[in-house]
Design an enzyme around this catalytic site. Structure first.
Site, short mmCIF file in Angstrom:
data_model
loop_
_atom_site.label_atom_id
_atom_site.label_comp_id
_atom_site.label_asym_id
_atom_site.label_seq_id
_atom_site.Cartn_x
_atom_site.Cartn_y
_atom_site.Cartn_z
N CYS A 156 0.82 -1.23 0.00
CA CYS A 156 0.00 0.00 0.00
C CYS A 156 0.84 1.26 0.00
O CYS A 156 0.34 2.34 -0.31
CB CYS A 156 -0.92 0.03 1.21
SG CYS A 156 -2.29 -1.10 1.04
N1 CO8 Z 1 -20.72 -9.21 6.72
C1 CO8 Z 1 -21.32 -9.26 7.92
N2 CO8 Z 1 -20.66 -9.45 9.07
C2 CO8 Z 1 -19.32 -9.61 9.01
C3 CO8 Z 1 -18.62 -9.57 7.77
C4 CO8 Z 1 -19.39 -9.36 6.61
N3 CO8 Z 1 -18.80 -9.30 5.39
N4 CO8 Z 1 -17.31 -9.75 8.01
C5 CO8 Z 1 -17.17 -9.89 9.33
N5 CO8 Z 1 -18.38 -9.81 9.94
C6 CO8 Z 1 -18.68 -9.94 11.37
C7 CO8 Z 1 -17.65 -10.79 12.09
O1 CO8 Z 1 -18.00 -12.16 12.01
C8 CO8 Z 1 -17.73 -10.25 13.50
O2 CO8 Z 1 -18.81 -10.85 14.18
P1 CO8 Z 1 -18.70 -11.20 15.75
O3 CO8 Z 1 -18.50 -9.88 16.43
O4 CO8 Z 1 -20.00 -11.86 16.02
O5 CO8 Z 1 -17.50 -12.09 15.88
C9 CO8 Z 1 -18.06 -8.77 13.32
O6 CO8 Z 1 -18.60 -8.65 12.00
C10 CO8 Z 1 -16.87 -7.87 13.45
O7 CO8 Z 1 -15.81 -8.38 12.63
P2 CO8 Z 1 -14.38 -7.74 12.57
O8 CO8 Z 1 -13.86 -7.56 13.96
O9 CO8 Z 1 -13.52 -8.51 11.60
O10 CO8 Z 1 -14.74 -6.35 11.89
P3 CO8 Z 1 -14.05 -4.94 12.04
O11 CO8 Z 1 -15.03 -4.03 12.65
O12 CO8 Z 1 -12.68 -4.99 12.60
O13 CO8 Z 1 -13.87 -4.51 10.49
C11 CO8 Z 1 -12.21 -4.48 8.74
C12 CO8 Z 1 -13.14 -5.34 9.62
C13 CO8 Z 1 -13.07 -3.61 7.86
C14 CO8 Z 1 -11.38 -5.41 7.88
C15 CO8 Z 1 -11.30 -3.62 9.63
O14 CO8 Z 1 -10.70 -4.38 10.63
C16 CO8 Z 1 -10.20 -2.92 8.84
O15 CO8 Z 1 -10.44 -2.19 7.91
N6 CO8 Z 1 -8.94 -3.08 9.25
C17 CO8 Z 1 -7.80 -2.47 8.59
C18 CO8 Z 1 -7.54 -3.18 7.33
C19 CO8 Z 1 -6.41 -2.57 6.55
O16 CO8 Z 1 -6.14 -1.40 6.55
N7 CO8 Z 1 -5.73 -3.39 5.85
C20 CO8 Z 1 -4.72 -2.93 5.01
C21 CO8 Z 1 -4.66 -3.94 3.98
S1 CO8 Z 1 -4.23 -3.31 2.43
C22 CO8 Z 1 -2.54 -3.36 2.13
O17 CO8 Z 1 -1.73 -3.20 2.93
C23 CO8 Z 1 -2.11 -3.64 0.75
C24 CO8 Z 1 -2.30 -5.03 0.38
C25 CO8 Z 1 -2.01 -5.18 -1.07
C26 CO8 Z 1 -3.23 -5.24 -1.91
C27 CO8 Z 1 -3.65 -6.62 -2.18
C28 CO8 Z 1 -4.69 -6.77 -3.21
C29 CO8 Z 1 -5.67 -7.88 -2.96
#
Ligand code: CO8
Length: 371
Positions: A156
């Site tokens: 990124c």
């Molecule tokens: N729909 C409904 N519910 C869901 C879903 C969904 N799709 N997904 C998860 N849930 C549920 C979970 O099961 C969980 O339920 P419970 O509480 O009952 O266990 C609840 O929602 C909460 O889940 P999470 O704790 O996982 O959710 P968050 O609130 O933390 O949000 C995010 C998840 C959006 C992923 C968040 O953590 C986030 O954005 N984190 C940062 C991510 C980030 O910045 N990553 C950088 C990666 S990019 C990068 O560096 C480059 C990579 C290169 C590119 C590659 C190309 C492919």
């Protein structure tokens, strides 16, 4: 030290877009098919059933509402969930080169220059469609640019590290003007069958012209650059040329993008805010003088938190512009899209910060001053 400026940017946006609702409908159909096909194993407790995704969760957890992609039909086919991107013949332009040329033409036009004025090309992105010959050299050839070209990857943070490389090349006297391009095809390496991450990424290409500041009086002076990396397994992609040498590993899901999103959120936000604050302190610039923060576009809640930590208050939409609602996370291109779309109302002397963060971990922060 010799001054360097950013004098033009370009943005190539694919023509096809997928809303959260469309993406979730396809994903949920896939889940229903999977659960029906595996009903016996699920009933016997041998397999866990898959759960539906939801547009409301995606918008609330990330701020993402849609994404642009190279191919919509393959991603939305519940029996496939992979874009259709056929390999091209060696004598055709590669897809990444085609995207790069499109964004580059816009950037050169904005910088009031042409291919004859460029001395070097850097392609900086998260996923390169082949190891060699470099996509950058293909772009150089497609645009008939003299000089040299190379590819680089800092996930990124590829674009901010790319700006740093371009600045270094200029300061070393190797080039006067550099084209730095970020053709990000994130849909190629995203696991659209993974509920936790299927909504995160989109495809796009950005381009930036970095030049010796004495060549013109337009654009933004690069006032300072800070780069930082810290090893973490929380965002990982194990796809590579050695995969074929391990017959047990072929087809495993970890050959696609995987992450521990919560951990990334918790670890990266404070590190980014601290780096920006230290950078501003070292420059003797109070955060209150920052007119804009073009932050990496991964998650709206992350950007709010980082901007709040740096500014000491909630940022306005004008101060920390958001493009991830429309584009999703486009890896290295995200902060550059924000910069491209939200810079025209700045006044001469105004300061802004272009900052990326992501896998590695990697952080790149570039302080810019409107000329
Ligand atoms: N729909 C409904 N519910 C869901 C879903 C969904 N799709 N997904 C998860 N849930 C549920 C979970 O099961 C969980 O339920 P419970 O509480 O009952 O266990 C609840 O929602 C909460 O889940 P999470 O704790 O996982 O959710 P968050 O609130 O933390 O949000 C995010 C998840 C959006 C992923 C968040 O953590 C986030 O954005 N984190 C940062 C991510 C980030 O910045 N990553 C950088 C990666 S990019 C990068 O560096 C480059 C990579 C290169 C590119 C590659 C190309 C492919």
């Amino acid at each position: 030290m010799q001054q360097v400026a950013i004098t033009g940017t370009g943005l190539y946006t694919p023509s096809q877009a997928i809303s959260n609702e469309e993406l979730v409908a396809a994903f949920n159909q896939y889940v229903d098919l999977y659960n029906a096909e595996n009903a016996n194993a699920i009933a016997e407790g041998k397999l866990a059933p898959l759960a539906h995704s939801s547009p409301e969760f995606i918008a609330k957890a990330s701020g993402i509402r849609s994404r642009y992609v190279i191919d919509k039909s393959g991603i939305l086919d519940p029996t496939r969930l992979v874009p259709h991107i056929p390999e091209r013949a060696n004598d055709e332009l590669s897809l990444q080169c085609e995207m790069a040329v499109n964004a580059a033409m816009q950037a050169m036009s904005a910088a009031n220059c042409g291919p004859q004025d460029i001395d070097a090309v850097i392609v900086a992105c998260s996923n390169l469609q082949r190891p060699y010959p470099a996509i950058a050299i293909e772009v150089q050839s497609a645009l008939s640019i003299e000089g040299f070209a190379f590819d680089m990857n800092v996930a990124c943070s590829s674009a901010t590290f790319g700006i740093a490389q371009a600045s270094g090349v200029i300061r070393d006297g190797l080039a006067k003007r550099v084209l730095m391009v970020n053709p990000e095809i994130c849909s190629g390496h995203l696991n659209f069958a993974d509920r936790d991450s299927h909504f995160i990424f989109g495809d796009v290409c950005t381009a930036v012209i970095v030049e010796d500041a004495s060549l013109s009086t337009s654009g933004f002076l690069v006032r300072d650059i800070k780069l930082k990396t810290m090893f973490s397994n929380n965002i990982r992609n194990n796809f590579g040329f050695l995969n074929r040498a391990d017959e047990n590993g072929i087809g495993q899901p970890d050959k696609l993008f995987i992450q521990e999103g919560r951990k990334v959120f918790k670890e990266v936000c404070p590190a980014v805010a601290a780096l920006i604050s230290e950078q501003l302190d070292a420059l003797g610039t109070p955060a209150s003088e920052l007119k804009r923060m073009w932050l990496h576009q991964a998650n709206l809640n992350m950007n709010d938190l980082i901007a709040r930590k740096v500014l000491g208050r909630q940022p306005t939409v004008d101060e920390a512009p958001v493009i991830l609602d429309e584009y999703a996370n486009t890896s290295s291109a995200g902060s550059v899209i924000a910069f491209h779309k939200h810079q025209s109302n700045l006044q001469s002397g105004d300061l802004g910060i272009l900052c990326s963060f992501g896998a590695g971990y990697s952080i790149g922060s570039v302080v810019l001053q409107k000329r």
